[in-house]
Design an enzyme around this catalytic site. Structure first.
Site: not given
Length: 443
Positions: A242, A240, A100
C-alpha cells in the site's frame, strides 16, 4: 484496543475473517459514528490491488450509503494518498482497504479522520460497539436521503501534484529502479519520479490481484538489490503493497533501511534549519547506530513502543516532524499525516541530488551495529518476563557487550519472547542472545 480493531485497523483473511458482511457492518457503523463527529462531503474509499478489494469495497460502500453518507471512490490508491485526499476533498473521513505488506489472502479496513490521522482509540471502540450489536444504529434513510457514490476521477493527479510539491530540486540524471510490490504504488510512484526528471526502471509493477508482495517489495528486496547493480542505477526503492513505507538500495546493491533513511533525511533537515524542535522519534528496535549518529549532530532521539501509531503519538506530543521504524515506515509530518513511502523516497532523492553524494556514502553516516534478534516460544510470557533469573542473565549479557544493548520483550500478538542485542562484535552479540535464550528455555 477492542475486539475488532488492531493497531492498524481490522485485519484478517479476506472472505473468512474479514467477510463482506463484516465490511458492510463496518461501513454502516463507521459512517454513523463519523458523521456525528466530523463534518464533510462523505467518506473517501480507496484500496490496494488485492483480488478481495472489489468485494470488500462494494460491501463497505453499501454500508456507508445506507446511513445517508456519500462515498468518494478513488479506486486503487496508496494508503497515504487516501490520508491526503481525505483532507484535500474536505471529506468526513477516509477508508482504506488494504493489508499493507501482508500476503495477498489477507485484507484490512482502516479509517482516517477528516484531518487525515488514524482514528483515536475511543472512536474505534464506539464503531466496534455498533458493529458487534452492543448498540443499535437508529437511522435508516429512504428516498433522496440515501448516500450516492461519487467517482473522483482526478484523484491520482491530485496526489501526484501534492507529492511532487514536497521537493524543490529536479532529479535529472538519477537512474532509479522502483519495486512497486505489484501493489498500489504501481500506478503512481514511477510516474511521480519520472515527472521530476529521474530515469525510472519499474519492476513488479504489473498487479493481477494475486501477486501483491509476492517475493517482492520492501519485505523481499533481494530482486531489487540485484536489479540496481545489473541496471547500473544510482539507487533502488522498494515499496510495500500500500506504499506506506519504503526501503532503499544503494548503487552497490546494499540495503539501506528505515533507520539509515531517517538519519540521512534528519541530518539534511537540520543542516537546512528545517528540523523543528531538533528531535526525532524512533522505536525501541531502532539500531544503536542511529542514536549515535544523531547524538553526534546534537539531535534529540525519543523512543516509543514498536508501531507507527505510537511513533505518531509521540511526534504530536513532542512537536517532532520526523519519526519512524527500521521497516521503512517513516512519518514526515511537514508533508503528510501518516507514513508515506513515496514522499519519503522523494526526500531521500532530494538529499542525494542536493549533496551530490552517492547513496552508499550517505548511508555510511550511520554505521550499523550488528543486531541479532531471536524469538523463543513460551507458555507464560508474564511469568518469564518477571523472573529474577532472566534479569540476572540480561545484566550479565550487558556487562559482556560493553557498549551494546539488550532488549527482551514479549510479542504483542503471539506466545513469544523476543530477544534482541546489539554490539560492536557480531559473534559476541549472538553468543549473548543465545545465553539469554537458554535461560528463558529453562524457566
Amino acid at each position: 484496543m477492542g475486539k475488532l480493531f488492531g493497531t492498524d485497523g481490522v485485519r484478517g483473511v479476506a472472505n473468512r475473517d474479514l467477510t463482506p458482511e463484516l465490511a458492510y457492518k463496518l461501513g454502516r457503523a463507521a459512517a454513523y459514528v463519523l458523521k456525528k463527529k466530523y463534518n464533510g462531503q462523505g467518506i473517501v474509499v480507496g484500496k490496494d490491488t488485492r483480488i478481495s478489494g472489489d468485494m470488500l469495497e462494494t460491501a463497505l460502500a453499501a454500508g456507508i450509503l445506507s446511513v445517508g453518507l456519500n462515498v468518494l471512490r478513488v479506486g486503487v490508491m496508496p494508503t497515504p494518498a487516501i490520508a491526503y485526499l481525505t483532507r484535500e476533498l474536505k471529506a468526513t473521513a477516509g477508508a482504506v482497504i488494504s493489508a499493507s505488506h501482508n500476503p495477498m489472502e489477507d485484507n484490512g479496513i482502516k479509517f482516517f479522520s477528516g484531518s487525515g490521522f488514524k482514528l483515536p482509540d475511543e472512536v474505534e471502540e464506539e464503531i466496534e460497539k455498533y458493529v458487534l450489536g452492543e448498540k443499535e444504529i437508529p437511522i435508516r434513510p429512504i428516498g433522496a436521503e440515501i448516500g450516492r457514490v461519487r467517482e473522483i476521477s482526478d484523484a491520482v493527479l491530485l496526489y501526484k501534484s501534492f507529492a511532487k510539491n514536497t521537493v524543490e530540486l529536479p532529479f535529472s540524471g538519477l537512474r532509479v529502479v522502483v519495486d512497486c510490490a505489484n501493489g498500489a504504488a504501481s500506478y503512481v510512484a514511477p510516474k511521480i519520479y519520472e515527472e521530476l526528471g529521474a530515469e525510472v526502471i519499474p519492476i513488479f509493477n504489473t498487479p493481477d490481484g494475486t501477486n501483491i508482495n509476492a517475493n517482492c517489495g520492501s519485505t523481499h528486496p533481494e530482486a531489487l538489490m540485484r536489479a540496481v547493480v545489473e541496471e547500473g542505477a544510482h539507487l533502488g526503492l522498494a515499496h510495500d503493497g500500500d506504499a506506506d513505507r519504503v526501503l532503499a538500495v544503494d548503487e552497490k546493491g546494499n540495503l539501506v533501511d528505515g533507520d539509515q533513511i531517517m538519519v540521512i533525511i534528519g541530518k539534511y533537515l537540520k543542516k537546512k534549519g528545517l528540523l523543528k524542535n531538533n528531535r526525532i522519534v524512533v522505536t525501541v528496535m531502532s539500531n544503536l547506530g542511529l542514536k549515535k549518529a544523531f547524538a553526534r549532530e546534537g539531535i534529540e532521539v525519543l523512543e516509543t513502543k514498536v508501531g507507527d501509531r505510537y511513533v505518531l503519538e509521540e511526534m504530536l506530543k513532542n512537536g517532532a516532524i520526523i519519526g519512524g521504524e527500521q521497516s521503512g515506515h517513516i512519518i514526515l509530518l511537514d508533508h503528510n499525516t501518516t507514513g508515506d513511502g513515496i514522499i519519503t523516497a522523494l526526500q531521500l532523492m532530494q538529499v542525494i541530488v542536493a549533496e551530490g553524494k552517492k547513496l552508499s556514502e550517505l548511508a555510511q553516516e550511520m554505521p550499523k551495529f550488528p543486531q541479532v534478534l531471536k524469538n523463543v516460544r513460551v507458555l507464560d510470557k508474564e511469568k518469564i518476563m518477571a523472573s529474577e533469573e532472566l534479569a540476572k542473565a540480561i545484566a550479565r549479557g550487558e556487562k559482556k557487550l560493553g557498549e551494546g544493548r539488550i532488549l527482551v520483550r514479549p510479542s504483542g500478538t503471539e506466545p513469544l519472547i523476543r530477544v534482541m542485542a546489539e554490539g560492536a562484535d557480531a559473534k559476541l552479540t549472538e553468543e549473548v542472545v543465545d545465553e539469554i535464550i537458554a535461560v528463558i528455555e529453562k524457566l
